[in-house]
Each structure stands twice: as structure tokens, then as C-alpha cells.
Design a protein around this motif. Sequence first.
Motif, PDB file in Angstrom:
ATOM      1  N   TYR A 138       3.045   5.896  -3.334  1.00  0.00           N
ATOM      2  CA  TYR A 138       4.163   6.616  -3.841  1.00  0.00           C
ATOM      3  C   TYR A 138       3.777   6.865  -5.190  1.00  0.00           C
ATOM      4  O   TYR A 138       3.883   7.709  -5.863  1.00  0.00           O
ATOM      5  CB  TYR A 138       5.485   5.952  -3.447  1.00  0.00           C
ATOM      6  N   TRP A 139       3.194   5.605  -5.923  1.00  0.00           N
ATOM      7  CA  TRP A 139       2.985   5.763  -7.366  1.00  0.00           C
ATOM      8  C   TRP A 139       1.792   6.540  -7.498  1.00  0.00           C
ATOM      9  O   TRP A 139       1.774   7.289  -8.747  1.00  0.00           O
ATOM     10  CB  TRP A 139       2.495   4.255  -7.767  1.00  0.00           C
ATOM     11  N   VAL A 190       8.154   2.911  -6.950  1.00  0.00           N
ATOM     12  CA  VAL A 190       8.971   4.243  -6.962  1.00  0.00           C
ATOM     13  C   VAL A 190       9.301   4.962  -5.638  1.00  0.00           C
ATOM     14  O   VAL A 190       9.438   6.102  -5.301  1.00  0.00           O
ATOM     15  CB  VAL A 190       8.333   5.354  -7.735  1.00  0.00           C
ATOM     16  N   THR A 191       9.672   3.821  -4.666  1.00  0.00           N
ATOM     17  CA  THR A 191       9.748   4.295  -3.237  1.00  0.00           C
ATOM     18  C   THR A 191      11.218   5.013  -3.199  1.00  0.00           C
ATOM     19  O   THR A 191      12.071   4.599  -4.021  1.00  0.00           O
ATOM     20  CB  THR A 191       9.913   2.973  -2.298  1.00  0.00           C
ATOM     21  N   PRO A 192      11.302   6.070  -2.703  1.00  0.00           N
ATOM     22  CA  PRO A 192      12.494   6.917  -2.691  1.00  0.00           C
ATOM     23  C   PRO A 192      13.654   5.920  -2.236  1.00  0.00           C
ATOM     24  O   PRO A 192      13.590   5.135  -1.041  1.00  0.00           O
ATOM     25  CB  PRO A 192      12.433   8.063  -1.834  1.00  0.00           C
ATOM     26  N   LEU A 235       0.880  -1.298   0.002  1.00  0.00           N
ATOM     27  CA  LEU A 235       0.086   0.041   0.008  1.00  0.00           C
ATOM     28  C   LEU A 235       1.127   1.182   0.036  1.00  0.00           C
ATOM     29  O   LEU A 235       0.311   2.335  -0.675  1.00  0.00           O
ATOM     30  CB  LEU A 235      -0.798  -0.069   1.223  1.00  0.00           C
ATOM     31  N   VAL A 236       1.901   1.246   0.575  1.00  0.00           N
ATOM     32  CA  VAL A 236       2.967   2.310   0.663  1.00  0.00           C
ATOM     33  C   VAL A 236       3.604   2.658  -0.662  1.00  0.00           C
ATOM     34  O   VAL A 236       3.476   3.787  -1.214  1.00  0.00           O
ATOM     35  CB  VAL A 236       4.066   2.095   1.952  1.00  0.00           C
TER      36      VAL A 236
END
Length: 296
Positions: free
Chosen positions: A62-63, A265-267, A57-58
Motif C-alpha cells: 500500500y505504501w 496507509v491501509t484503507p 508486506l500488505v
Amino acid sequence: MGNKDKENKKEKVQKEEKKEKKDKKNKEEKQIEKYNKKGRISNEYYEHEIAKLQAELVKLQYWVKHKQLKVVLIMEGRDAAGKGGTIKRITEPLNPRGCRVVALEKPSDKERGQWYFERYIQSLPSAGEIVIFDRSWYNRAGVEHVMGFCTNDEYEEFLRSCPEFERMLVRSGIILLKYWFSVSDDEQERRLKDRVSDPAKRWKFSPMDLESWNKWVEFSKAKDTMFQYTDIKQAPWYVVESDEKKKARLNCIKHILSMIPYEDVTPEPFELPARKIHSDYIRPPKGDQNIVPEVY
């Protein structure tokens, strides 16, 4: 040793570490019993799975922000069907700046004079945002109709207008997912009795809930009619079997993730720089502050 050899060695070590982590993870998963002796999902398995889904979900959030998507989740169902618990597990890991829950109170005098959908439109998401409606404009097809809070003309107009309203939302680029939490009458009765007997849960049970319980058949008929008119191709209803709450939460979140294509696309992690030291700053003594007693 040359730079190329060092890079190859580093890459080999990273692959080995990754393999060890994967093997360890697979071993842990094999050791977890999926069901308990009662045939229900075990607590250990549930915690393991919900953690994985929340991590996804995180990534989804981000997406959504990265692609500037607009997502609306509608959560409907009978009282004590498990909507609130599922919403809580969805929002727990997410950034509240990009995900909010909308649970509107009964309309004010001013709102009663507006176009019915107007107050809900004000809560729709901006680009990059997820909005979860804990009950929604479908109040008119359910509680308002059954309890006599709207006229028959208003009810019939809602059934005509709602599909067009939702088609308009979808055409505008909103991702609209509608969930109905289905609970059996026996399980609902058990949960309502639990709410009444438990002081910590009694706030969840209102006089309106009691009246609704006495109109169980009327609400069933209203739900059937609502589905008949509003289960449209552009925004279908998805039914979540919720007699077992934990299973319902897992199934609902898994379905949400499957309905919105996303990429990770998590930093990237970064190194926190050393804190700057200012020799001219001295923290005030704790004796000058009101400290909360350390009872625990």
C-alpha cells in the motif's frame, strides 16, 4: 447522558477491547514453542510469524503504491537453495496488479542480438510497483559463464558494466535489493535427490540442473568473482542462509521490510451496502447449466 459522556464511554470501551486483544495476543505468543525437538523452527511458530510478516508486506505494498515507489528484488542462488519458496511467501498476500514475478526464458535469437540488459529493462517496475526477479541479469555471471553460453569477452564486459548499470537504476529512483540464497553442498544434494525421487517435484529438475551439479566448484568460483565485482555500496548483496527453508523465508522477508521505510496507509474498513434487489430479474434454473460434480 450528554454527547461528551457518550464519547468518553465509547473511547474507554475501545481502549479496553484493544487491551484485551493485546493481552490475548501476548498470551498466545508465549504459548508457542519457537523450536521443535530437532532444534529447528516449529511449524506453529513459523505459521504465526509468517502471518505477521505477510500482513506487514500488505502494508508495504500500500505504501509503495501511495508513494509511487519502484522496487526491484533480485533473488539468486544455487539450484534448490529456496528462492522459489521465499518468492511464493512474499507474493501470496499481495495484489498481483502491483507485484509481479519475472522469470525469463532463455533469450530468443532477436534478444541475443540486443544489448545484454535490454530484455531485463523491459521488465523493470513502473511507479507504485514491486518486481521480483526469479534469477536476473546475473545469469551471465553464473550459468552462462560456467556452461559456456557466452564468450569470455561478453562475461568480462558484464562484470565491468553491471555495477554501472545498477548505479544508474538506483540513481533513477529504483529501490534495488539483491539476495543470494546460500545453501550447503550437503543440503543442496539432499533437496536435489528429493526432487528426483518425488514425481510431484521432478519437473523442478532439468538436465541443465544435473550439468550444473557436476560443476559445483566452477559455480562457487563464479559466485565469488560475481560478488567481488558487483557487491557495490549502492546495491550490495545480502546473503540469506537457507539450509533451513522456513528460517530463510522469515529472515529474508523481515530484512526486506527493514530496508524500505513505510507507514500503514491501509484503507479504513467500510460497511458493505445492502445488495440492490431487482424484482424483474430471475436467475436461470441450475438444470440449464453444466455444474461441476461435487465429488468432495
